[in-house]
Scaffold this motif. Structure first.
Motif, PDB file in Angstrom:
ATOM      1  N   VAL A  12      12.926  32.866  11.200  1.00  0.00           N
ATOM      2  CA  VAL A  12      12.829  32.146  12.403  1.00  0.00           C
ATOM      3  C   VAL A  12      11.731  31.733  13.329  1.00  0.00           C
ATOM      4  O   VAL A  12      11.677  30.011  13.697  1.00  0.00           O
ATOM      5  N   GLY A  23      14.197  27.499  15.968  1.00  0.00           N
ATOM      6  CA  GLY A  23      14.874  28.681  15.613  1.00  0.00           C
ATOM      7  C   GLY A  23      14.972  29.993  16.112  1.00  0.00           C
ATOM      8  O   GLY A  23      15.568  31.001  15.745  1.00  0.00           O
ATOM      9  N   SER A  27      16.954  34.161  16.982  1.00  0.00           N
ATOM     10  CA  SER A  27      16.207  35.079  17.343  1.00  0.00           C
ATOM     11  C   SER A  27      17.634  35.982  18.251  1.00  0.00           C
ATOM     12  O   SER A  27      17.767  38.024  17.311  1.00  0.00           O
TER      13      SER A  27
END
Length: 256
Positions: A12, A23, A27
């Motif tokens: 990420v 990214g 998460s």
């Protein structure tokens, strides 16, 4: 599973460094599906990761002259308000609704990332629309409504919004891709910090896990920023769009 989540958050961070955003939308799925965190804790942890990695990424890009502070203040200033409002509202939204909204957001993000590639393949040779678009004057008056809207998404579901911020900077401020990427990371940091303040009133996170995940993402950002010039943005965008589309299917299955 924690080790797998840690490795994915390293990825990420690398994506944040490469693309200036995008990214962070991975998460929350990593933390909820892989690390088995409750959604409110995953959102809070994601916001911490996003704020730190966004700030670091902006600092690294600023050294290359790829951050426009005034533009970031204009877009990020309104985004701060939206992020705080979204963060407070998230406490009153049922978890299933948040999961459904997040899955829909991921599907939209994936299609938005894949669309330029698909459009380019179908465009006739010698198409000059992109060049003409760059010649249009900036539309900075749209920063306030766009910033508030993106900020609310940040606060509600714990994403940085870079996948929306970068296109906004390209279209509204007429920045180059490199400068839009760096400026986006500063806006992400500002919005995520505001959302953290809003979520702190009703969400908690494991301090040690959050620190460890953030540290890994920081390593990813440093690596991603360093190797970014070696890759074509279109290739990275297509890869990330495909990955997000896959994760969106998993999130949709969980929401249902």
């Amino acid at each position: 599973m924690i080790a797998l989540a840690a490795g994915l958050l390293l990825l990420v961070g690398a994506v944040m460094g490469l693309l200036g955003g995008g990214g962070s939308i991975l998460s929350v799925p990593v933390l909820t599906i892989v690390a088995a965190m409750p959604l409110d804790e995953a959102i809070f942890t994601s916001l911490v990761v996003v704020a730190v990695t966004g700030g670091l990424g902006a600092a690294l890009r600023a050294r290359r002259g790829q951050v426009r502070g005034v533009v970031a203040a204009m877009l990020g200033g309104s985004g701060i308000v939206g992020a705080y409002v979204g963060g407070r509202l998230s406490a009153y939204v049922p978890e299933r609704w948040l999961l459904s909204a997040f899955a829909a957001l991921m599907l939209f993000t994936a299609l938005a990332m894949l669309w330029p590639t698909l459009r380019q393949r179908g465009a006739p040779p010698g198409d000059e629309r992109g060049a003409a678009q760059q010649e249009r004057p900036p539309r900075l008056w749209l920063f306030v409504p766009v910033g508030v809207g993106i900020g609310m998404l940040t606060g509600l579901v714990g994403v940085g919004g870079g996948f929306l911020i970068v296109p906004a900077l390209l279209l509204l401020a007429r920045l180059s891709v490199e400068v839009a990427t760096g400026t986006s990371q500063l806006v992400i940091c500002m919005q995520a910090a505001s959302a953290i303040a809003a979520h702190a009133s009703h969400a908690r996170a494991d301090v040690r896990l959050t620190a460890a995940f953030t540290a890994l993402s920081v390593v990813g950002v440093i690596g991603g920023t360093a190797i970014a010039p070696r890759f074509a943005a279109s290739t990275l965008r297509t890869f990330l769009g495909s990955l997000i589309l896959l994760v969106a299917v998993l999130m949709t299955a969980r929401a249902c």
